[in-house]
Design a protein around this motif. Structure first.
Motif, mmCIF file in Angstrom:
data_model
loop_
_atom_site.group_PDB
_atom_site.id
_atom_site.type_symbol
_atom_site.label_atom_id
_atom_site.label_comp_id
_atom_site.label_asym_id
_atom_site.label_seq_id
_atom_site.Cartn_x
_atom_site.Cartn_y
_atom_site.Cartn_z
ATOM 1 N N CYS A 1 -13.776 3.187 2.071
ATOM 2 C CA CYS A 1 -13.975 4.527 1.517
ATOM 3 C C CYS A 1 -13.625 5.599 2.558
ATOM 4 N N PHE B 1 -1.373 7.444 -2.952
ATOM 5 C CA PHE B 1 -1.575 6.268 -2.106
ATOM 6 C C PHE B 1 -0.560 5.205 -2.486
ATOM 7 N N ASP C 1 -7.699 -1.144 -6.739
ATOM 8 C CA ASP C 1 -8.379 -0.121 -7.543
ATOM 9 C C ASP C 1 -8.691 1.088 -6.667
ATOM 10 N N PHE C 2 -8.613 2.269 -7.275
ATOM 11 C CA PHE C 2 -8.908 3.520 -6.571
ATOM 12 C C PHE C 2 -9.912 4.320 -7.383
ATOM 13 N N THR C 3 -10.942 4.841 -6.698
ATOM 14 C CA THR C 3 -11.986 5.619 -7.361
ATOM 15 C C THR C 3 -12.330 6.834 -6.515
ATOM 16 N N ASP D 1 -10.278 7.545 -11.654
ATOM 17 C CA ASP D 1 -10.399 6.089 -11.620
ATOM 18 C C ASP D 1 -9.053 5.465 -11.985
ATOM 19 N N PHE E 1 -13.596 8.761 -1.634
ATOM 20 C CA PHE E 1 -12.407 8.109 -2.179
ATOM 21 C C PHE E 1 -12.410 6.656 -1.710
ATOM 22 N N CYS E 2 -12.506 5.723 -2.652
ATOM 23 C CA CYS E 2 -12.668 4.315 -2.307
ATOM 24 C C CYS E 2 -11.527 3.470 -2.858
ATOM 25 N N PHE E 3 -11.122 2.471 -2.063
ATOM 26 C CA PHE E 3 -10.143 1.474 -2.471
ATOM 27 C C PHE E 3 -10.839 0.117 -2.554
ATOM 28 N N VAL F 1 -2.874 0.401 3.232
ATOM 29 C CA VAL F 1 -2.650 1.467 2.243
ATOM 30 C C VAL F 1 -2.353 2.776 2.959
ATOM 31 N N PHE G 1 -2.467 6.574 2.651
ATOM 32 C CA PHE G 1 -3.275 7.468 1.821
ATOM 33 C C PHE G 1 -3.082 8.910 2.270
#
Length: 216
Positions: A39, A55, A72-74, A85, A106-108, A118, A120
């Motif tokens: 994150c 990203f 996944d990205f949130t 999301d 921001f989390c991967f 990644v 970003f």
């Protein structure tokens, strides 16, 4: 007349200073290695600011087949609400209006245990509104135009960073594919050579047995 020219010169200097500020504005661009969940935090000063970014999974240690789930990205607001999301992708862009000011997360998420690198990039843009103009006597419409120009140029910069990251990913994929093709080709030649040697040995033994039988 001289006073008007002085004001005009002052405004031009302010425009030039703001344009120079474009290149030293606070921009976050980094690479992060995602093992499971990683994150990144970014503080948004004003409600309604535009949060944008992109990203790209640049470097990966395993071959991504067609059934690879992707990452996944949130994006989460300070109150814990999910504002963005994105599921199962190797790269994407995002943009949203900040519902409140505060610290955004921001989390991967990487579903595989193999680390993924990644690239970003994130930018928080702020354009003064009419309410800001009414509150701050030092603001005038030219400041709003400068802010709009700065954000327009920033969107171009973001697109360039996104394309460069995708180019790096494609280059890595090509290099990885090229390496695999070389290994497969060398392996195929070695296998063919081994089969040929076995065939020669088998045929020689077969003829040796035939000659011995004829002598008897």
């Amino acid at each position: 007349m001289e006073q008007a020219q002085g004001k005009r010169s002052a405004k031009m200097c302010m425009v030039l200073m703001c344009l120079m500020f474009i290149f030293v504005d606070r921009i976050e661009s980094l690479s992060v290695t995602v093992n499971d969940v990683e994150c990144i935090y970014e503080y948004v000063l004003y409600e309604g600011d535009t949060v944008s970014g992109n990203f790209v999974v640049v470097d990966h240690d395993i071959f991504w087949s067609s059934d690879h789930p992707g990452i996944d990205f949130t994006a989460t607001s300070p109150g814990g609400n999910v504002v963005q999301d994105i599921k199962g992708t190797s790269g994407d862009k995002f943009q949203f209006k900040a519902p409140v000011h505060g610290m955004y997360k921001f989390c991967f998420h990487n579903p595989y245990s193999t680390p993924e690198t990644v690239s970003f990039y994130i930018h928080v843009g702020h354009i003064p509104s009419e309410h800001d103009l009414a509150k701050d006597e030092h603001l005038d419409p030219i400041n709003v135009k400068i802010a709009e120009l700065r954000e327009a140029l920033e969107s171009v910069t973001a697109e360039q960073k996104y394309l460069r990251a995708r180019d790096a990913r494609h280059r890595h994929t090509n290099e990885s594919t090229h390496t695999r093709v070389i290994f497969y080709t060398v392996g195929e030649y070695l296998l063919l050579a081994a089969v040929s040697v076995l065939q020669v040995i088998y045929i020689r033994r077969l003829f040796s047995k035939s000659v011995a039988y004829n002598r008897v």
